[in-house]
Scaffold this active site. Sequence first.
Site, PDB file in Angstrom:
ATOM      1  N   GLN A  92       0.841  -1.193   0.000  1.00 30.60           N
ATOM      2  CA  GLN A  92       0.000   0.000   0.000  1.00 30.60           C
ATOM      3  C   GLN A  92       0.877   1.243   0.000  1.00 30.60           C
ATOM      4  O   GLN A  92       0.388   2.358  -0.166  1.00 30.60           O
ATOM      5  CB  GLN A  92      -0.905   0.021   1.241  1.00 30.60           C
ATOM      6  N   ASN A  93       2.175   1.042   0.233  1.00 23.78           N
ATOM      7  CA  ASN A  93       3.093   2.173   0.389  1.00 23.78           C
ATOM      8  C   ASN A  93       3.476   2.744  -0.975  1.00 23.78           C
ATOM      9  O   ASN A  93       3.574   2.023  -1.967  1.00 23.78           O
ATOM     10  CB  ASN A  93       4.363   1.729   1.130  1.00 23.78           C
ATOM     11  N   VAL A  94       3.726   4.043  -0.984  1.00 24.94           N
ATOM     12  CA  VAL A  94       4.127   4.708  -2.236  1.00 24.94           C
ATOM     13  C   VAL A  94       5.634   4.953  -2.253  1.00 24.94           C
ATOM     14  O   VAL A  94       6.177   5.458  -3.239  1.00 24.94           O
ATOM     15  CB  VAL A  94       3.344   6.041  -2.430  1.00 24.94           C
ATOM     16  N   HIS A 109      -1.238   1.414  -4.490  1.00 29.33           N
ATOM     17  CA  HIS A 109      -1.573   2.851  -4.321  1.00 29.33           C
ATOM     18  C   HIS A 109      -0.631   3.739  -5.114  1.00 29.33           C
ATOM     19  O   HIS A 109      -0.540   4.934  -4.850  1.00 29.33           O
ATOM     20  CB  HIS A 109      -1.541   3.222  -2.828  1.00 29.33           C
ATOM     21  N   CYS A 117       0.144  12.345 -16.050  1.00 29.73           N
ATOM     22  CA  CYS A 117      -0.554  13.551 -16.550  1.00 29.73           C
ATOM     23  C   CYS A 117      -2.056  13.349 -16.383  1.00 29.73           C
ATOM     24  O   CYS A 117      -2.617  12.365 -16.895  1.00 29.73           O
ATOM     25  CB  CYS A 117      -0.221  13.769 -18.025  1.00 29.73           C
ATOM     26  N   THR A 176       0.068  -2.784   8.768  1.00 30.34           N
ATOM     27  CA  THR A 176      -1.078  -2.040   8.240  1.00 30.34           C
ATOM     28  C   THR A 176      -2.213  -2.063   9.264  1.00 30.34           C
ATOM     29  O   THR A 176      -2.455  -3.065   9.924  1.00 30.34           O
ATOM     30  CB  THR A 176      -1.550  -2.590   6.875  1.00 30.34           C
TER      31      THR A 176
HETATM   32  N1  APR Z   1       6.524  -2.186  12.974  1.00 29.81           N
HETATM   33  C1  APR Z   1       5.365  -2.803  12.646  1.00 29.81           C
HETATM   34  N2  APR Z   1       4.169  -2.168  12.544  1.00 29.81           N
HETATM   35  C2  APR Z   1       4.172  -0.848  12.794  1.00 29.81           C
HETATM   36  C3  APR Z   1       5.336  -0.127  13.154  1.00 29.81           C
HETATM   37  C4  APR Z   1       6.555  -0.857  13.234  1.00 29.81           C
HETATM   38  N3  APR Z   1       7.714  -0.260  13.554  1.00 29.81           N
HETATM   39  N4  APR Z   1       4.993   1.184  13.344  1.00 29.81           N
HETATM   40  C5  APR Z   1       3.663   1.272  13.109  1.00 29.81           C
HETATM   41  N5  APR Z   1       3.165   0.053  12.790  1.00 29.81           N
HETATM   42  C6  APR Z   1       1.785  -0.295  12.436  1.00 29.81           C
HETATM   43  C7  APR Z   1       0.723   0.416  13.267  1.00 29.81           C
HETATM   44  O1  APR Z   1       0.424  -0.341  14.426  1.00 29.81           O
HETATM   45  C8  APR Z   1      -0.453   0.434  12.269  1.00 29.81           C
HETATM   46  O2  APR Z   1      -1.213  -0.764  12.376  1.00 29.81           O
HETATM   47  O3  APR Z   1       1.595   0.156  11.104  1.00 29.81           O
HETATM   48  C9  APR Z   1       0.224   0.473  10.907  1.00 29.81           C
HETATM   49  C10 APR Z   1       0.134   1.827  10.232  1.00 29.81           C
HETATM   50  O4  APR Z   1      -1.220   2.060   9.923  1.00 29.81           O
HETATM   51  P1  APR Z   1      -1.591   3.297   8.974  1.00 29.81           P
HETATM   52  O5  APR Z   1      -0.836   4.496   9.432  1.00 29.81           O
HETATM   53  O6  APR Z   1      -3.074   3.340   8.883  1.00 29.81           O
HETATM   54  O7  APR Z   1      -0.960   2.875   7.559  1.00 29.81           O
HETATM   55  P2  APR Z   1      -1.576   1.904   6.472  1.00 29.81           P
HETATM   56  O8  APR Z   1      -2.333   0.790   7.109  1.00 29.81           O
HETATM   57  O9  APR Z   1      -0.465   1.563   5.554  1.00 29.81           O
HETATM   58  O10 APR Z   1      -2.615   2.869   5.690  1.00 29.81           O
HETATM   59  C11 APR Z   1      -3.247   2.316   4.553  1.00 29.81           C
HETATM   60  O11 APR Z   1      -4.215   4.466   4.070  1.00 29.81           O
HETATM   61  O12 APR Z   1      -3.862   6.726   4.012  1.00 29.81           O
HETATM   62  C12 APR Z   1      -3.969   5.610   3.222  1.00 29.81           C
HETATM   63  O13 APR Z   1      -2.961   5.303   1.138  1.00 29.81           O
HETATM   64  C13 APR Z   1      -2.678   5.390   2.510  1.00 29.81           C
HETATM   65  O14 APR Z   1      -1.594   3.314   1.990  1.00 29.81           O
HETATM   66  C14 APR Z   1      -2.189   4.058   3.043  1.00 29.81           C
HETATM   67  C15 APR Z   1      -3.462   3.395   3.528  1.00 29.81           C
END
Ligand code: APR
Length: 233
Positions: A92-94, A109, A117, A176
Amino acid sequence: MDWNPGKIVVLTGAGVSAESGLGTFRDAGGVWTRYDLNEVATPEGFRRDPIKVHEFYNARRKNAAGAKPNAAHEALARLERDCPGEVVIITQNVDSLHEAAGTAAIHMHGRLDRATCASCGAVWDAPLEMHAADPCPECLEPATRPDVVWFGEVPRALDDIAGHLDTAAVFVAIGTSGQVHPAAGFVSEAKRAGAHTIEINLAPSDISELFHQRIEGPATQSVPLWVESLLNA
Ligand code: APR
C-alpha cells in the site's frame, strides 16, 4: 530442500517503512494527524489547490528519497530469494523501499517516484520536485500529478491481486492498520481460498481478529524472525 510452503502473498503498509524514518498515517503524529487528507489526497483537493498537493507530495518524495530499506524490507528480499515457493509482495506504500531492498512489489496505491498527466495519462519518473505549472512531457498540458492513488480513486492491479489471493497458501499482512479497503479485505479473500493468515504488527489492528496467527513487535525484529523461522521450518 524439498519443503515448499506454497505461494506466500505479503501485504505491507506504512508500518514496514516506519523504522526507515517514513511516517505512518494513523499512529500518534501520523500524516493524517497533521494534514487534512481531503485537501491533499483526493482528486477534488487537487482540482481545488494543485500547488498545495504538489507541496505535500514534494515533501514526502524528498523524505522517501533519503530513506533506506530496513531489516524488514531486507528480510522480505531474502524470503523472495531463498523461499522455494512463489513470493508475491503487494504494498500500500508509495515509497520504493521494497525495490531498494531488491524485491519487486505490486504498488496498489501507486508510487511517489512516478508522475502522471491528469490530461493524457502519460507516466514518467517523477522529478524530486513537481510544480502545478509543469508541462506534461507528452501533451505539454500543465496537468502533471503524482502517480499515486487518491481516496475515491481505484487502486491498481486489483485483478492480479485477486488472482494471487485466490491461490495463496500463506497470506501475511505487515504494518497495516486495516482501516482502508480494498486492502483491509484481502485477509478474508485469502482465508476463503484456504490460506493460513498471519498479521505482523507493532500493535493490534482493526482486523487482528481475522487472522489465524499474530506476531507482535517492530517490523525490523518480527519480520526477520518470521522469515528465519519459515526458511528453517
Ligand atoms: N513495525 C510494525 N508495525 C508498525 C510499526 C513498526 N515499527 N509502526 C507502526 N506500525 C503499524 C501500526 O500499528 C499500524 O497498524 O503500522 C500500521 C500503520 O497504519 P496506517 O498508518 O493506517 O498505515 P496503512 O495501514 O499503511 O494505511 C493504509 O491508508 O492513508 C492511506 O494510502 C494510505 O496506503 C495508506 C493506507
